[in-house]
Design a protein around this motif. Structure first.
Motif: not given
Length: 284
Positions: A112-115, A122-123, A130-132, A182-186
């Motif tokens: 998933g996406m990261y900074g 994201g989640y 839950r860490l984010a 884990t949150q990602s997109g789209p």
């Protein structure tokens, strides 16, 4: 991480041929220590290799070579990883591989996406913690990017039940915290249809990967071994894997570690999806 090779011209949407890849090495392989290796024949197992069948297979879809890894709830468990023992992100599958017993791992992929700090944007739930929080931000305000092509989504689960849902659906319907998420997109597929902003075969082609869960509950992780468009990857999930929802995990940095297949991709990654062998996990 960029790997192999440019492809021939784009095919029409009607072309959906998929076949097993011919014998040979579809991608560059490396040892666990990061050194390149060539493989003319199957070597005897070494301490950095794991014997037994691989959960990943090579296929070709619309002339694009792919690696398709399958997690079966009857055989596998799924967890997330991001931070090592020093509370810093692993940063690569190579670093993660050095922290675990390879014999317990079916495969692992970027998750998933990261900074810039390699932490999820994201989640993110790891081992039930839950860490984010769920990110429902507006891409225009957050700097844009694939993550904010709404709808984006969440891959999550507990025990042997895994799902991909749109982020809003997840927010509105999931009350209990999952064991992993884990949150990602789209979303590549939304209820069986291509994401409204994804073209059938757009001009943007890159190494990409995604995940979807089929009707039997198996999770399918697909990574391209050559540049692929969003539309092609989405159609593979729709027409071959036959899932209703599929989630894009990332591009360029898309990576997989397959111990049984002696594959360990290099590259900078943030969250990691770890698929362990259930018989090993059950004995821990």
């Amino acid at each position: 991480m960029m790997r192999i090779a440019a492809l021939a011209a784009s095919l029409l949407l009607a072309t959906t041929a998929c076949s097993e890849a011919p014998a040979g090495e579809p991608v560059t392989r490396v040892n666990l220590d990061g050194t390149p290796r060539t493989q003319a024949a199957s070597p005897s197992p070494t301490p950095t290799q794991v014997s037994g069948p691989s959960a990943c297979r090579a296929v070709v879809f619309e002339e694009v070579p792919l690696t398709h890894c399958t997690a079966d709830p009857a055989q596998h468990r799924i967890a997330m990883a991001n931070l090592g023992g020093d509370k810093q992100p692993f940063g690569s599958l190579t670093a993660f591989a050095g922290s675990v017993d390879p014999s317990t791992i079916a495969f692992a992929v970027n998750g998933g996406m990261y900074g810039d700090d390699l932490k999820p944007i994201g989640y993110f739930v790891q081992n039930g913690e839950r860490l984010a929080e769920l990110n429902r931000g507006d891409g225009a305000k957050e700097g844009g990017g694939n993550f904010y092509m709404k709808p984006n989504g969440v891959f999550f689960g507990s025990g042997a039940k895994w799902q991909v849902l749109g982020s809003n659906t997840f927010f509105n319907t999931v009350g209990d915290r999952p064991e992993f998420g884990t949150q990602s997109g789209p979303l590549l597929l939304v209820d069986g249809k291509l994401h409204p902003e994804i073209q059938d075969d757009g001009p943007s082609k890159a190494i990409r990967n995604g995940v979807g869960v089929d009707a039997s509950g198996k999770a399918h992780f697909v990574i391209s071994d050559a540049p692929i468009s969003f539309g092609q990857l989405s159609r593979y999930f729709r027409d071959v894997v036959k899932v209703s929802n599929a989630l894009y995990l990332d591009g360029q940095v898309s990576s997989v570690w397959d111990p049984a297949g002696s594959r360990l991709d290099k590259g900078r990654v943030g969250p990691i999806i770890v698929v362990t062998k259930r018989e090993k996990a059950a004995s821990e």
